[in-house]
Design a protein around this motif. Structure first.
Motif, mmCIF file in Angstrom:
data_model
loop_
_atom_site.group_PDB
_atom_site.id
_atom_site.type_symbol
_atom_site.label_atom_id
_atom_site.label_comp_id
_atom_site.label_asym_id
_atom_site.label_seq_id
_atom_site.Cartn_x
_atom_site.Cartn_y
_atom_site.Cartn_z
ATOM 1 N N THR A 1 0.843 -1.203 0.000
ATOM 2 C CA THR A 1 0.000 0.000 0.000
ATOM 3 C C THR A 1 0.873 1.245 0.000
ATOM 4 O OG1 THR A 1 -0.138 -0.314 2.396
ATOM 5 C CG2 THR A 1 -2.045 -0.964 1.126
ATOM 6 N N ASP A 2 0.316 2.319 -0.471
ATOM 7 C CA ASP A 2 1.049 3.578 -0.604
ATOM 8 C C ASP A 2 1.062 4.308 0.743
ATOM 9 O OD1 ASP A 2 2.348 5.753 -1.636
ATOM 10 O OD2 ASP A 2 0.634 6.503 -2.776
ATOM 11 N N VAL A 3 1.746 3.700 1.705
ATOM 12 C CA VAL A 3 1.742 4.232 3.074
ATOM 13 C C VAL A 3 2.337 5.641 3.122
ATOM 14 C CG1 VAL A 3 2.690 3.879 5.397
ATOM 15 C CG2 VAL A 3 1.912 1.933 4.066
ATOM 16 N N LEU A 4 3.368 5.866 2.312
ATOM 17 C CA LEU A 4 4.077 7.150 2.402
ATOM 18 C C LEU A 4 3.496 8.212 1.482
ATOM 19 C CD1 LEU A 4 7.742 5.823 2.535
ATOM 20 C CD2 LEU A 4 6.282 6.534 4.433
ATOM 21 N N GLY A 5 2.600 7.800 0.573
ATOM 22 C CA GLY A 5 2.068 8.753 -0.403
ATOM 23 C C GLY A 5 0.601 9.061 -0.150
ATOM 24 N N GLU B 1 -0.506 7.881 8.649
ATOM 25 C CA GLU B 1 -0.352 9.270 9.114
ATOM 26 C C GLU B 1 0.939 9.466 9.889
ATOM 27 O OE1 GLU B 1 -3.668 10.858 11.267
ATOM 28 O OE2 GLU B 1 -5.003 10.466 9.572
ATOM 29 N N THR B 2 1.257 8.494 10.748
ATOM 30 C CA THR B 2 2.458 8.642 11.574
ATOM 31 C C THR B 2 3.721 8.565 10.706
ATOM 32 O OG1 THR B 2 1.215 7.548 13.327
ATOM 33 C CG2 THR B 2 3.570 7.850 13.700
ATOM 34 N N ALA B 3 3.689 7.686 9.697
ATOM 35 C CA ALA B 3 4.867 7.548 8.829
ATOM 36 C C ALA B 3 5.138 8.836 8.056
ATOM 37 C CB ALA B 3 4.666 6.386 7.856
ATOM 38 N N ARG B 4 4.122 9.663 7.907
ATOM 39 C CA ARG B 4 4.309 10.929 7.189
ATOM 40 C C ARG B 4 4.463 12.107 8.156
ATOM 41 N NH1 ARG B 4 -0.665 10.933 3.577
ATOM 42 N NH2 ARG B 4 -1.181 8.884 4.407
#
Ligand code: NAI
Ligand code: MG
Length: 393
Positions: A124-128, A347-350
């Motif tokens: 999944t696009d966790v960072l985008g 959210e936290t990863a960003r």
């Protein structure tokens, strides 16, 4: 930190928790409190696995651990350390050396003994901005890793090779001692259950396509066999389209246009390679979750290993472990809580509170605490995020 009005329910599910080795222990310890924060009625049953068990008793999965796994609804693994035969032998207590104890990776043991034929790696696009979402499903029990790997050409295969024009010529030059041979074993049973699993998974996750990553123009006969089985299973899923693409092209398009895929299914070796590529597409091992599922059991683990260089430093990214817990919760039927964790991780990863591998300087425990707080808020409906908390997701 936010807190939910937690109602302690009678445990409905038992989870066997196996922290394992290295950073596996740290990410497990940091992430597990999310279950309490979400008020989930789960009972945790801890069990030993991995390198320390090997060092102690020459067995990476003690019988007590098998018993605990059997008494639970699902298992959660941190990570384990594996070492080559010589190092493994040297690590044994003197009394066990030379007594025929063989190091077998606990991960392989779990997959084989529990019959976990499908390895699931959501990407999944966790960072985008949520641009892509697909899943690689790898066959776990046969294919090129079926164990038919020979250091020389076995005598019984010599007539087969001699009779073949194309492969015969290089073999005749080399002779049986200067050639190796590995066989890609595929069975109707193995492929049928894998493909059926892939379509069922696609349906349950709202994907409208299943792509078999294979090499049918080169592996012509085994490719045609797989195709025939795929088509017959696909007939039961008219709502989902099926495709067969060359595995090398799939690798290219996973990087260039990841949004074009739904479920990608592949035999053992092709799936092994594509699933690690999937972790790369996501942004690294610190983010990638996985599950191993069979007809009668399941265990869940982050894709990463024990990362010995980072062990004990409180630096490892706990996100993969949180996303793994989300997969486990979804498997047990807690879809809303799983979605809350997924969106809290994204959210936290960003945010500024992220670990070194994502460009931040938060510790494992700091990032984990931030994810847990957000998960609890989201599950309680206190935060609206870019990721929809959709019951059907
Ligand atoms: P690894 O996944 O443990 O680590 C490779 C590198 O990736 C690390 O040095 C680190 O830079 C990065 N990394 C991994 N997880 C991370 C995280 N959560 N946060 C931040 N960075 C992270 O793979 P490696 O070094 O090849 O293997 C180390 C040990 O783990 C070996 O004994 C190997 O056999 C075992 N292993 C176990 C697996 C499992 O438990 N299923 C899977 C892969 C390896
Ligand atoms: Mg791999």
């Amino acid at each position: 930190m936010s807190s939910l009005p937690v109602q302690r329910a009678v445990p409905r599910h038992r989870i066997c928790v196996m922290p394992g080795d290295g950073i596996g222990i740290e990410v497990m310890e940091a992430a597990l409190p999310v279950l309490d924060a979400l008020g989930l009625p789960c009972e945790l049953v801890f069990a030993d696995i991995g390198w320390e068990c090997w060092r102690r008793e020459g067995n990476t999965v003690p019988q007590e651990t098998w018993d605990r796994i059997a008494s639970c609804d699902a298992a959660l693994l941190g990570a384990i350390t594996s070492k080559p035969p010589r190092e493994a032998e040297a690590a044994l207590p003197l009394s066990l050396r030379g007594t025929g104890h063989a190091f077998v990776s606990p991960v392989i043991q779990l997959r084989q003994r529990l019959g976990l034929y499908a390895n699931i790696r959501p990407v999944t696009d966790v960072l985008g901005e949520g641009r892509y979402r697909f899943t690689v499903i790898r066959e776990n029990t046969e294919g090129l890793y079926a164990g038919l790997d020979f250091a020389r050409i076995p005598a019984e295969f010599e007539p087969v090779l001699s009779g073949r024009e194309a492969s015969g010529a290089p073999w005749r030059r080399a002779g049986p001692d200067d050639a190796t041979m590995s066989v890609r074993l595929q069975t109707r049973h193995g492929l049928s259950r894998l493909f059926r699993f892939a379509f069922e998974y696609a349906r349950s996750q709202g994907f409208d396509r299943v792509t078999l990553a294979d090499k049918p123009n080169v592996l012509r006969h085994s490719g045609a066999f797989a195709r025939e089985i795929l088509e017959s299973v696909a007939a039961d899923y008219p709502d989902i389209s099926h495709h067969i693409d060359n595995v090398d092209a799939v690798a290219l398009w996973m990087v260039r246009r990841p949004e074009r895929f739904g479920v990608i299914v592949a035999e053992n070796m092709f799936g092994d390679i594509l699933s690690d590529l999937g972790a790369g597409v996501m942004g690294g091992l610190g983010l990638a979750p996985s599950a191993n599922i069979g007809d009668a059991g399941a265990y869940f683990e982050p894709v990463h290993g024990s990362a010995p260089a980072y062990a004990g430093l409180n630096k490892a990214n706990p996100s993969a472990m949180f996303l793994t817990i989300a997969m486990l919760l979804e498997h047990l039927g807690y879809r809303r809580e799983a979605a809350a964790i997924q969106s809290a991780v994204a959210e936290t990863a960003r945010s500024a509170c992220r670990t070194y591998d994502l460009g931040g300087n938060a510790s494992t425990r700091e990032m984990a605490a931030a994810i847990i707080a957000r998960s609890a808020d989201k599950a309680a409906g206190r935060l609206v995020s870019g990721f929809a908390l959709n019951e059907e997701k």
